[in-house]
Scaffold this motif. Structure first.
Motif, mmCIF file in Angstrom:
data_model
loop_
_atom_site.group_PDB
_atom_site.id
_atom_site.type_symbol
_atom_site.label_atom_id
_atom_site.label_comp_id
_atom_site.label_asym_id
_atom_site.label_seq_id
_atom_site.Cartn_x
_atom_site.Cartn_y
_atom_site.Cartn_z
ATOM 1 N N ILE A 124 33.398 -44.530 85.091
ATOM 2 C CA ILE A 124 32.246 -45.948 85.532
ATOM 3 C C ILE A 124 32.180 -46.067 83.972
ATOM 4 O O ILE A 124 31.291 -47.474 83.904
ATOM 5 N N GLU A 125 31.351 -45.386 83.151
ATOM 6 C CA GLU A 125 31.258 -46.076 81.913
ATOM 7 C C GLU A 125 31.969 -46.752 81.236
ATOM 8 O O GLU A 125 31.916 -47.550 80.661
ATOM 9 N N PRO A 126 33.443 -46.070 80.734
ATOM 10 C CA PRO A 126 34.604 -47.241 80.255
ATOM 11 C C PRO A 126 34.400 -48.363 80.994
ATOM 12 O O PRO A 126 35.013 -49.431 80.570
ATOM 13 N N PHE A 170 32.963 -49.649 82.782
ATOM 14 C CA PHE A 170 31.033 -51.017 82.497
ATOM 15 C C PHE A 170 31.976 -51.456 81.317
ATOM 16 O O PHE A 170 31.731 -53.237 81.090
ATOM 17 N N GLU A 171 31.983 -50.808 80.385
ATOM 18 C CA GLU A 171 31.899 -51.639 79.232
ATOM 19 C C GLU A 171 33.459 -51.917 79.128
ATOM 20 O O GLU A 171 33.114 -53.911 78.523
ATOM 21 N N LYS A 172 34.410 -51.726 78.980
ATOM 22 C CA LYS A 172 35.823 -53.414 79.525
ATOM 23 C C LYS A 172 35.010 -54.237 80.171
ATOM 24 O O LYS A 172 34.998 -55.087 80.006
ATOM 25 N N ASP A 173 34.233 -54.242 81.207
ATOM 26 C CA ASP A 173 34.490 -55.725 82.026
ATOM 27 C C ASP A 173 33.053 -56.739 81.227
ATOM 28 O O ASP A 173 33.056 -57.694 81.446
ATOM 29 N N ILE A 174 31.967 -55.711 80.603
ATOM 30 C CA ILE A 174 31.249 -56.301 80.214
ATOM 31 C C ILE A 174 31.853 -57.098 78.973
ATOM 32 O O ILE A 174 31.373 -58.657 78.099
ATOM 33 N N ASP A 218 37.944 -53.972 86.923
ATOM 34 C CA ASP A 218 37.325 -52.103 87.412
ATOM 35 C C ASP A 218 36.266 -51.034 87.361
ATOM 36 O O ASP A 218 37.273 -50.009 88.350
ATOM 37 N N LEU A 219 35.266 -52.324 87.210
ATOM 38 C CA LEU A 219 34.141 -51.005 87.906
ATOM 39 C C LEU A 219 34.185 -51.407 89.237
ATOM 40 O O LEU A 219 33.268 -50.712 89.817
ATOM 41 N N TYR A 220 34.550 -52.635 89.909
ATOM 42 C CA TYR A 220 33.740 -52.968 91.052
ATOM 43 C C TYR A 220 35.532 -52.190 91.969
ATOM 44 O O TYR A 220 34.828 -52.006 92.820
#
Length: 210
Positions: free
Chosen positions: A58-60, A62-66, A81-83
């Motif tokens: 989840i966290e990686p 999120f960071e990648k998409d942000i 990726d997060l979706y």
């Protein structure tokens, strides 16, 4: 007098035969249920392990998409990726809900068989399996609740980015999924324990049947 004793002997033999048939049926039932249960537990363990791997990402994700600096909230474009991670966890939750129903069914069936107190069935072992399944049932109640809460928290954040309190909201989500991880790991441990109980029962019941 001799005829009377013959009649009694015949009656006792008949009753013993009928009782034996009932006992054999219960032994067969317990063996069949334990075998099916082993398969279901194995399937549920695999789902929980998949869930743990997905939660770790989840966290990686999120960071990648942000880092891609989206102009809108992360979910509005339905990509990234997060979706994908979010939707995979949704699918896993559906599988866990269905799996819990299956485990409840076997718990009730094992409880029913043990309540008959058949003399060639180790009813104490069956009761232990039933009790252990009840614990897993309770694990699932907590796990499902935490996951549903996590989804609500995530959607609120992802669809409204950017936000000023990203750190605080992220911390809450992390705590929620920390609880998901803890309960999932506990569930796996309880499943392995239950599986051992079931296998031991099955081994003994198979020997009794010979």
């Amino acid at each position: 007098m001799k005829r009377k004793w013959l009649a009694i002997s015949f009656l006792l033999s008949t009753l013993f035969f009928i009782a034996s048939c009932g006992i054999t049926q219960e032994l067969d039932e317990s063996l069949a249920v334990s075998k099916e249960l082993n398969v279901v537990i194995g399937q549920q363990e695999a789902i929980l392990k998949d869930l743990l791997k997905t939660v770790e990402k989840i966290e990686p994700s999120f960071e990648k998409d942000i880092d891609a600096k989206p102009k809108t909230g992360l979910f509005k474009e339905q990509e990234g990726d997060l979706y994908k991670n979010f939707n995979k966890r949704k699918d896993l939750l559906d599988e866990l809900v269905a799996g819990q129903k299956e485990l409840k069914k076997y718990q009730k069936e094992i409880k029913r068989i043990s309540s008959k107190e058949a003399i060639d069935v180790d009813n104490d072992k069956l009761k232990l399996i039933s009790s252990s399944l009840k614990i897993i049932e309770n694990n699932y109640d907590s796990l499902i609740l935490y996951m549903e809460t996590g989804f609500e928290q995530e959607e609120l954040l992802y669809e409204n980015l950017p936000v000023d309190n990203l750190s605080e909201q992220g911390s809450i989500i992390n705590r929620t999924y920390g609880s998901v991880t803890m309960v999932a790991e506990e569930s796996i441990s309880n499943m392995e324990y239950t599986l051992n109980l079931s296998k031991n029962f099955q081994k003994q019941a198979s020997t009794t049947k010979k």
